[in-house]
Write a protein that holds these residues in place. Sequence first.
Motif, short mmCIF file in Angstrom:
data_model
loop_
_atom_site.label_atom_id
_atom_site.label_comp_id
_atom_site.label_asym_id
_atom_site.label_seq_id
_atom_site.Cartn_x
_atom_site.Cartn_y
_atom_site.Cartn_z
N ARG A 70 -17.81 7.08 6.11
CA ARG A 70 -18.19 5.67 6.49
C ARG A 70 -17.14 4.88 7.07
O ARG A 70 -17.75 4.20 8.14
CB ARG A 70 -18.67 5.09 5.14
CG ARG A 70 -19.90 5.51 4.57
CD ARG A 70 -21.09 6.05 5.57
NE ARG A 70 -22.13 6.97 5.01
CZ ARG A 70 -22.99 7.79 5.70
NH1 ARG A 70 -22.85 7.67 7.03
NH2 ARG A 70 -23.66 8.35 5.14
N VAL A 71 -16.03 4.84 6.85
CA VAL A 71 -15.06 3.88 7.26
C VAL A 71 -14.92 4.37 8.99
O VAL A 71 -14.82 3.48 9.78
CB VAL A 71 -13.64 4.01 6.77
CG1 VAL A 71 -12.56 3.69 7.55
CG2 VAL A 71 -13.79 3.24 5.22
N PHE A 72 -14.76 5.72 9.18
CA PHE A 72 -14.79 6.08 10.51
C PHE A 72 -15.90 5.69 11.39
O PHE A 72 -15.63 5.08 12.27
CB PHE A 72 -14.73 7.62 10.54
CG PHE A 72 -14.67 8.11 11.90
CD1 PHE A 72 -13.58 8.15 12.79
CD2 PHE A 72 -15.91 8.85 12.39
CE1 PHE A 72 -13.75 8.80 14.08
CE2 PHE A 72 -16.02 9.30 13.69
CZ PHE A 72 -14.90 9.27 14.59
N GLN A 73 -17.03 5.88 10.72
CA GLN A 73 -18.35 5.50 11.47
C GLN A 73 -18.49 3.81 11.60
O GLN A 73 -18.88 3.54 12.73
CB GLN A 73 -19.56 5.90 10.57
CG GLN A 73 -19.63 7.62 10.74
CD GLN A 73 -20.96 7.92 9.91
OE1 GLN A 73 -21.28 7.22 8.83
NE2 GLN A 73 -21.85 8.90 10.46
N VAL A 122 0.82 -1.18 -0.02
CA VAL A 122 0.02 0.16 -0.02
C VAL A 122 0.92 1.14 -0.20
O VAL A 122 0.62 2.26 -0.76
CB VAL A 122 -0.89 -0.13 1.23
CG1 VAL A 122 -1.77 1.24 1.43
CG2 VAL A 122 -2.01 -1.20 0.86
N GLY A 123 2.13 1.27 0.66
CA GLY A 123 2.92 2.43 0.87
C GLY A 123 3.55 2.57 -0.62
O GLY A 123 3.33 3.71 -0.73
N ALA A 176 -7.05 10.20 -7.40
CA ALA A 176 -7.48 10.49 -6.41
C ALA A 176 -8.34 9.47 -5.69
O ALA A 176 -8.30 9.09 -4.51
CB ALA A 176 -8.45 11.91 -6.26
N ALA A 177 -9.17 8.83 -6.48
CA ALA A 177 -10.08 7.75 -6.05
C ALA A 177 -8.94 6.52 -5.60
O ALA A 177 -9.27 5.93 -4.60
CB ALA A 177 -10.87 7.20 -7.13
N LEU A 203 -6.33 3.68 -1.12
CA LEU A 203 -5.20 3.33 -0.43
C LEU A 203 -4.92 3.51 1.01
O LEU A 203 -4.42 2.89 1.78
CB LEU A 203 -3.69 3.69 -1.12
CG LEU A 203 -3.54 3.02 -2.47
CD1 LEU A 203 -2.52 3.68 -3.40
CD2 LEU A 203 -3.29 1.34 -2.34
N LEU A 204 -5.34 4.86 1.18
CA LEU A 204 -5.38 5.39 2.68
C LEU A 204 -6.26 4.40 3.49
O LEU A 204 -6.18 4.20 4.57
CB LEU A 204 -5.87 6.90 2.55
CG LEU A 204 -4.78 7.96 2.52
CD1 LEU A 204 -5.49 9.49 2.20
CD2 LEU A 204 -3.93 7.96 3.61
#
Lengths: 443, 448
Positions: free
Chosen positions: A346-349, A44-45, A89-90, A95-96
């Motif tokens: 959504r990932v955070f939630q 990923v890095g 950007a997507a 990756l993030l």
Amino acid sequence: MSSSALFATALLLPLGWLGVYALLLLAQVRVREAFPVVGLKAVVGILFLIYGWLALAGESIALALPRWLWIPRVYEFPLELSFTPALGAAGLAMLLIVAVLVKYSETYLHKELGFHRFFFLFGVFVGAFPLVVFADNIDVLFVGWELIGLTSVLLIGFYEHRPRPAVHSWWAMSTYRFCDVGLLAGTAIAHYAAHTSNITLLNRPAELALAHPEHAGWLGALALLIFFASLGKAAQLPFTSWIARAMEGPTPSSALYYGALSVGLGPILLLKFQPLLLHFPWMQALIIGVGASSALYAYLVSKTRSDAKGILAYSAVFEVSLMVVEVGLGLHDWVIFHFVANAFLRVFQFLRSMNAIHDFYENPLFFRGAPHHPAPWLVRRLPRALQRRLYHRAMNGFGLDWFWLNVVVRPWLAMWRNLNSLENALALGERRRERAPITEEDA
Amino acid sequence: MTWGYSRDNLEFLLPWAVLTGLCLFLYRRRGEKICLLLPPAMAAAVAVLKVWLHTRDVQDGVGPFFLLILSLLHLVIAMVLDARATSFASKAAGLAGLVLNGFAYFTDNLFVFSLFWVLSVIPMLAIFRGGHVHARRVFLAHHLLSLAALGGALGLLQWIAPGFSDVTQVRSLPQGPPTLAVALLLLVACLIRQAMFPFHLWFKAAYKTRPFPLSLGFYAGNLGFILFSKLALPLLTREASDLFPYAMACGVFSALYFANMSLVQSRLRSTVFYVMLSQYAMLYCGLESLTEFGRTGVLFQFLTVGCCFTGLLAILYLLEWQVGELRSGRFHGLQAANPQLSIVFLLFALAGMALPATMGFAGEDMIFHAVIERHPVVGLGLIIAAAINGISLFRVVCFLFRGKREDVLDPAVDLTRWQKAALGMILAVLFFFGLYPSWLVQQVHTYV
């Protein structure tokens, strides 16, 4: 190293890592938990650096990999991909999110039985997602699309000792396969009607209609099939009900697939074919109509759900439906921005969802006491009886599951069961009627 | 005939060498009876020699090509199935089928072909001995009908062109309604032999009532495929190309019918058999597309279907032998006791679903494109059938390996080293040529 070579490296890197990982697992070498975690982080890095570099360079890259499936002068399956800064950007967002989820899952799934399975499937997702986002060829897009669907289904059934995840993963699989017919048929029709599967060329419908006037009518069918294919992954009406069932998987996979990225691939697919779709006014109306009705549906259902992941899943569908409407309205970069922003939220939630009770009652950073969600403004204006009825209908998902089970699946299977009984009587002289389970209750 | 060596034939030498080595190994280490192992090795050797010594064209090439595949798959089955899992009689019937079919593959003489067509039914009939009377009658009725159709076609042929026997001279037959009747009779014979709708009941009778030898599933129908590609297809192409849309419609109907039937089977083995029949029906559609890449796709997919379903059915047989009949009424939860088996089965199922990165994807892609190019609606039907097949196979995976098992299984009930090697070999082929299909596709294309 040229930009194209860098881009090709980024596409092949996950495949190489997956190959090594798969060989180690199949050879039954004792692989430590650190291996997939560190490996995936490294992949990923590196990918982040490459995509970041390419996006900052601000140039579009077209890549045609060597002929993967090729019969000289007879048949060709070209692997064509294109990188643009907006789509980059997507890719960076993906990756993030994966990096966060790998870190989270490292402890979440520590010593879990399917630890390696989980990380392997995550790796497949990392390899397949760019194929969908950067594909400049409908065939390549289909490859990534299928692989993401497969990993999604296998992760829904992650807890294999429980029967419910198996039933739900089968439900999701059936929805995906049914809708993927659209993409596969679209691929073949693109070859038939336009003699190309290149997305850039397919997005010039006026030129194609002039070049192949005898097949101009098929372009509308192609647009319709592409739209149909997007409905399954994006959980749009009438295929919304699988999303609540998909919450059976581990929370990080739910966050990745149904909160953030997989569910968002529907609008991304529509976005890739936006010029073709919007060439037909009836298709534009259909996209907006389905998107708006799905948004309303998901909004009302999410208001009545009692489980945190269910609420979040339907909220994600609401956002995705808005993205579909945006595609129908002709917006482009805004959709990508919406996709990325929604994915992070959504990932955070999802990742916080397991602490919801703690957050509401004990965490000083959040509200104190039970959350209170009043009915939407418009609903409050309705008569009380109608409000109550609407609430009950929304709690039952407006009977969507009932519709699929009792109006489509059961009658269809009953017909085939009768034919099977007839076959048994003819072939074996049996009179007994066979029954195969199909529903959760049967299973 | 051209004597000499061609580099293109190298691909036949390597499997044959591997096959001979494996046969010897099985004889020495597993105590398999040598009489069960020699025929596949001999068949493969003859296939190699045949291809090596002859120029390659479709008439000469298709038979040995199929025989080589079947020999390899048979050997894998022999390796996978435990010596105790299948009776000697069952294995012997399978082998007899292989040998008799093999002779039929090699001959260009229509009468010799028909003779072995008839003889190859006998081993299949032998497994019904003392079994289900109704099923035996169904089996016999179908094969008698098939023989009647073949016999009728031969009789008509002799009337049209007295002394005609060389299949390769099919194009020299005079045109006209009698030749069309011959073509149609041959088509019926092929459809019965390949167990296509509505002539598939003999297949159901066979596998549902008897310990049907795995390999017979492949041998049984393939003569139909050979006859179709060698004789019926060229005749039909010439005599009645207008009939092709209807023939394709029959093919797609079969594919859809079997796919839907697979959804409602209560026995998991039946589900897999129906999916297999559906895949074979797709091959017919590909052949009828009459395009070069469509036929290439058919040969490629024939290889894929053979590999996938050998693996799937061999594992199912192995499991049924160990844990009893596997039905879809409950989750069997075999994952816990059979982790490796579950992974291997899943991989075979994914290949059977034509997932990208498996050989099935390339084969189906070519078939779909070929069919859609001629008849888009028929192609759409095939795509739907493929989707339903995928759902059925995933259903089998779920019922077999998901859930919790109530009775505790011996954890040792998993794949042995040699079973892993055999299944691994097929999986390696399925995935390697799935990731890089071009080379194999080009090799297969030389037969078209």
